[in-house]
Write an enzyme that holds these catalytic residues in place. Structure first.
Site, PDB file in Angstrom:
ATOM      1  CG  HIS A 118      -0.291  -0.371   2.540  1.00 43.04           C
ATOM      2  ND1 HIS A 118      -0.154  -1.627   2.977  1.00 43.04           N
ATOM      3  CD2 HIS A 118       0.127   0.612   3.449  1.00 43.04           C
ATOM      4  CE1 HIS A 118       0.498  -1.623   4.243  1.00 43.04           C
ATOM      5  NE2 HIS A 118       0.561  -0.229   4.521  1.00 43.04           N
ATOM      6  CG  LEU A 119       1.799   5.307  -3.037  1.00 43.59           C
ATOM      7  CD1 LEU A 119       3.108   5.248  -2.574  1.00 43.59           C
ATOM      8  CD2 LEU A 119       1.321   5.709  -4.113  1.00 43.59           C
TER       9      LEU A 119
HETATM   10  P1  AMP Z   1       1.074   0.599   7.620  1.00 41.17           P
HETATM   11  O1  AMP Z   1       1.215   0.790   8.894  1.00 41.17           O
HETATM   12  O2  AMP Z   1       2.231   1.327   6.632  1.00 41.17           O
HETATM   13  O3  AMP Z   1       1.089  -0.870   7.198  1.00 41.17           O
HETATM   14  O4  AMP Z   1      -0.356   1.278   6.996  1.00 41.17           O
HETATM   15  C1  AMP Z   1      -1.453   0.664   7.115  1.00 41.17           C
HETATM   16  C2  AMP Z   1      -2.550   1.475   7.136  1.00 41.17           C
HETATM   17  O5  AMP Z   1      -3.710   1.153   6.851  1.00 41.17           O
HETATM   18  C3  AMP Z   1      -2.687   2.455   8.421  1.00 41.17           C
HETATM   19  O6  AMP Z   1      -2.500   3.869   8.273  1.00 41.17           O
HETATM   20  C4  AMP Z   1      -3.976   2.242   9.032  1.00 41.17           C
HETATM   21  O7  AMP Z   1      -4.725   3.491   9.352  1.00 41.17           O
HETATM   22  C5  AMP Z   1      -4.657   1.684   7.724  1.00 41.17           C
HETATM   23  N1  AMP Z   1      -5.958   1.120   7.685  1.00 41.17           N
HETATM   24  C6  AMP Z   1      -6.179  -0.239   8.587  1.00 41.17           C
HETATM   25  N2  AMP Z   1      -7.326  -0.882   8.390  1.00 41.17           N
HETATM   26  C7  AMP Z   1      -7.991   0.136   7.452  1.00 41.17           C
HETATM   27  C8  AMP Z   1      -9.256   0.009   7.075  1.00 41.17           C
HETATM   28  N3  AMP Z   1     -10.130  -0.894   7.272  1.00 41.17           N
HETATM   29  N4  AMP Z   1      -9.509   1.034   6.124  1.00 41.17           N
HETATM   30  C9  AMP Z   1      -8.749   2.137   5.790  1.00 41.17           C
HETATM   31  N5  AMP Z   1      -7.421   2.010   6.500  1.00 41.17           N
HETATM   32  C10 AMP Z   1      -7.014   1.082   7.257  1.00 41.17           C
END
Ligand code: AMP
Ligand code: ZN
Length: 160
Positions: A118-119
């Protein structure tokens, strides 16, 4: 004929499936979570981060499950470039015109909380709070910009 190995394939191409049933982002892009998709095509999807680190915070993901940055090869450069282009398009659609004040990047494992690539697209970067500045810090060992990732992938050989 090129095999999956030849093209430096991700888990997606090897499995031929592209869906990890334990993955929250696979569920989101397959519209199982009720999350609004701001962009959705065969290759790329985009939705808002549930915990925004800036006034605009979008996540751009491959529509099929691809693992984190460390699982990528040179064969994924086009995918990453398309993710960035989609992030820019979403910013413009949301009236963010100063792309020089936006941040595009990835957390590096083990600092990723979701394994689906994810970007993070954050804007305006100048309005990010103290914690977000730390969390999405440039030139840190936990966050890499999209440009840095592309440069790194380009410097890798094509896997054989
Ligand atoms: P990372 O910490 O780089 O792996 O980023 C994961 C991101 O996903 C975090 O910024 C979370 O806030 C976001 N995230 C987790 N679950 C969800 C969800 N159900 N919908 C939208 N964003 C999410
Ligand atoms: Zn997934």
């Amino acid at each position: 004929m090129a095999t999956n190995e030849d093209i430096g394939s991700s888990q997606v191409e090897i499995s031929g499936e592209g869906y990890d049933k334990k993955c929250i982002f696979c569920k989101i892009v397959n519209k199982e979570m009720g999350t609004e998709l701001l962009h959705s095509d065969e290759e790329i999807s985009c939705f808002k981060d549930i915990r925004p680190g800036a006034p605009h915070h979008y996540l751009v993901v491959p529509t099929r499950h691809v693992g984190n940055c460390k699982s990528l090869s040179k064969a994924h450069v086009h995918l990453v470039e398309r993710m960035v282009d989609t992030g820019k398009k979403i910013l413009l659609e949301n009236r963010v015109t100063d792309l020089s004040d936006a941040r595009f990047g990835f957390h590096l494992p083990p600092f990723c909380s979701v394994s689906h690539l994810h970007l993070h697209v954050l804007a305006p970067a100048s309005q990010m709070g103290l914690m977000s500045r730390l969390f999405y810090r440039l030139n840190s060992y936990w966050f890499i910009t999209a440009d840095q990732l592309i440069e790194h992938l380009n410097s890798k050989g094509v896997p054989n």
